[in-house]
Write a protein that holds these residues in place. Structure first.
Motif: not given
Length: 127
Positions: A1-23
């Protein structure tokens, strides 16, 4: 099984991000999934986990209250919605899959039960 994480980045404090992990395989739909993170010079720490069917979620101290883990088995994907981000959330975030089905939910927080790991995605939170 291979897992691919994505969705990271640079964000200001107080902000939001959604990470994904596709198998890469549908077999992951019967695996528990977890998110861990590792900041520079620190140990990898548990963030959140979800059981194979989504019925159970568990959060570490870093994820409780601000992060939400979810999964879409139809897409072989697990998500980590992060809000109210802080500079101390800066880390490489890793997703992982476990064949185990712990009866004690806290075991999801143990790195050793995970069989497969993704490559990580960088999250940087600026102040």
């Amino acid at each position: 099984v291979q897992l691919q994480a994505s969705g990271g980045g640079l964000v200001q404090a107080g902000g939001s991000l959604r990470l994904s992990c596709a198998a890469s395989e549908r077999t992951v739909t019967v695996y528990g999934m977890g998110w861990f993170r590792q900041a520079a010079g620190k140990e990898r720490e548990f963030v959140a986990a979800i059981s194979w069917n989504g019925a159970t979620t568990y959060y570490g101290d870093s994820g409780e209250g601000r992060f939400t883990i979810s999964r879409d088995n139809g897409k072989n994907t697990v998500y980590l919605q992060m809000s109210s981000l802080k500079p101390e959330d800066t880390a490489v975030y890793y997703c992982a899959a476990t064949r185990a089905r712990p009866t004690v939910v806290t075991r999801y927080g143990i790195k050793d039960i995970y069989n497969y790991w993704g490559q990580g995605t960088q999250v940087t939170v600026s102040s």
